[in-house]
Write an enzyme that holds these catalytic residues in place. Sequence first.
Site, mmCIF file in Angstrom:
data_model
loop_
_atom_site.group_PDB
_atom_site.id
_atom_site.type_symbol
_atom_site.label_atom_id
_atom_site.label_comp_id
_atom_site.label_asym_id
_atom_site.label_seq_id
_atom_site.Cartn_x
_atom_site.Cartn_y
_atom_site.Cartn_z
ATOM 1 N N GLY A 171 0.819 -1.207 0.000
ATOM 2 C CA GLY A 171 0.000 0.000 0.000
ATOM 3 C C GLY A 171 0.851 1.255 0.000
ATOM 4 O O GLY A 171 2.071 1.219 -0.189
ATOM 5 N N HIS A 198 7.070 -3.313 2.061
ATOM 6 C CA HIS A 198 7.267 -2.322 1.003
ATOM 7 C C HIS A 198 7.768 -1.034 1.667
ATOM 8 O O HIS A 198 7.072 -0.463 2.520
ATOM 9 C CB HIS A 198 5.946 -2.002 0.303
ATOM 10 N N GLU A 201 9.909 2.997 -1.544
ATOM 11 C CA GLU A 201 9.381 3.003 -2.905
ATOM 12 C C GLU A 201 9.030 4.421 -3.319
ATOM 13 O O GLU A 201 9.374 4.865 -4.417
ATOM 14 C CB GLU A 201 8.143 2.110 -2.989
ATOM 15 N N ASP A 280 6.789 -6.823 -9.663
ATOM 16 C CA ASP A 280 5.766 -6.169 -8.854
ATOM 17 C C ASP A 280 4.365 -6.489 -9.384
ATOM 18 O O ASP A 280 3.636 -7.281 -8.783
ATOM 19 C CB ASP A 280 6.007 -4.658 -8.815
ATOM 20 N N ASP A 281 3.985 -5.887 -10.503
ATOM 21 C CA ASP A 281 2.636 -6.037 -11.054
ATOM 22 C C ASP A 281 2.719 -6.134 -12.577
ATOM 23 O O ASP A 281 2.540 -5.133 -13.281
ATOM 24 C CB ASP A 281 1.765 -4.844 -10.652
#
Length: 344
Positions: A171, A198, A201, A280-281
Amino acid sequence: MDKEDFYNLMCFVPKTEIHVHEEAVLSRSTIEKVYAKNSGKTLSNEEYESLFSYNDFQGFLDSFIKIQSFFSKIEDLNYFFSDFADYLDKNNIIYCETFFSPTSHLKKGWDFHEMMSIISKNISTIKKERGKTVKILIDVSRSFGVDNAMNNLNLILKENNPDIIGIGLGGNEETGPARDFESVFKKAREKGLHIVVHAGEICGSSSIKDSLDFLKAERIGHGITSVFDEELIARLAKEKIPLEICPTSNIFTKKIVTDIKKHPVRKLYDKGVNVTLNTDDPTFFKVSLIDEYWNLYSQLDFTLDEIKQIIKNGFNSLFVSSSQKQEFCTLVDEKWNKWFASRS
């Protein structure tokens, strides 16, 4: 080495990925199919493209949650894993520690035990049919507050599922400082769960330090703002804390770096930090793990030997035994050497 040969090499050599969100490995056909199934409408091309149009980190998070909302029935979880298995195959990922974020689904009324039963069944199928091992890190999510994170942890502990190996804090780190979640992660550690966070970032190096000092993170997701803190770089190198680097993700979120050629992974690696490479995505950032290795080689001047070392770094950063790590690294060397021998 040209691109075709490089991709052939990377397809041949086994790899791991330790920072990938399982819900973010979706094909377009799956998104369209689930949307139509649960809404009774067709997702237009404009609507689809809008899902991946964002100008900042929060915009990405909003899109992530919106796509999650398309999956309105608990059995829709099965769709995630068909695409996920294909992704593992295409990138020759033989062992993966992936994040799963249950909060949005729990808020829809889905039962955690039922979710994990579906996930474990799919993981077992992937192991049996594809020969790939998948383990789960539950993202307790800073986006919904400390009480929600503790609720997620309690569900994990009650479930006691061997496929769950740890918890993560994902998040927006700007709105959910790591130190606020100290009690949640202390309890998780005491119960034997691994800890990943995380951090660094989009926030400064203090976010990484808090993750290490307050949450006792064993790995740091991203961690790229450490590049601005020489003392922290030295600490990361000395303590061999793995950084889960996701270059294209960092470019898309546009917070720290906007040019792949200026990504701090080069400096961090040169300073002796335990750098691992991840996506990551993949769906959201239109990138595969092999694409990311090509980025290091073609844009950041990593040598082939350095590429091989980063592949090994990934295996050495897994939450497995030392003997398993060594077996994986030996396999990397064997496949690497076999590929080059076949070319001579």
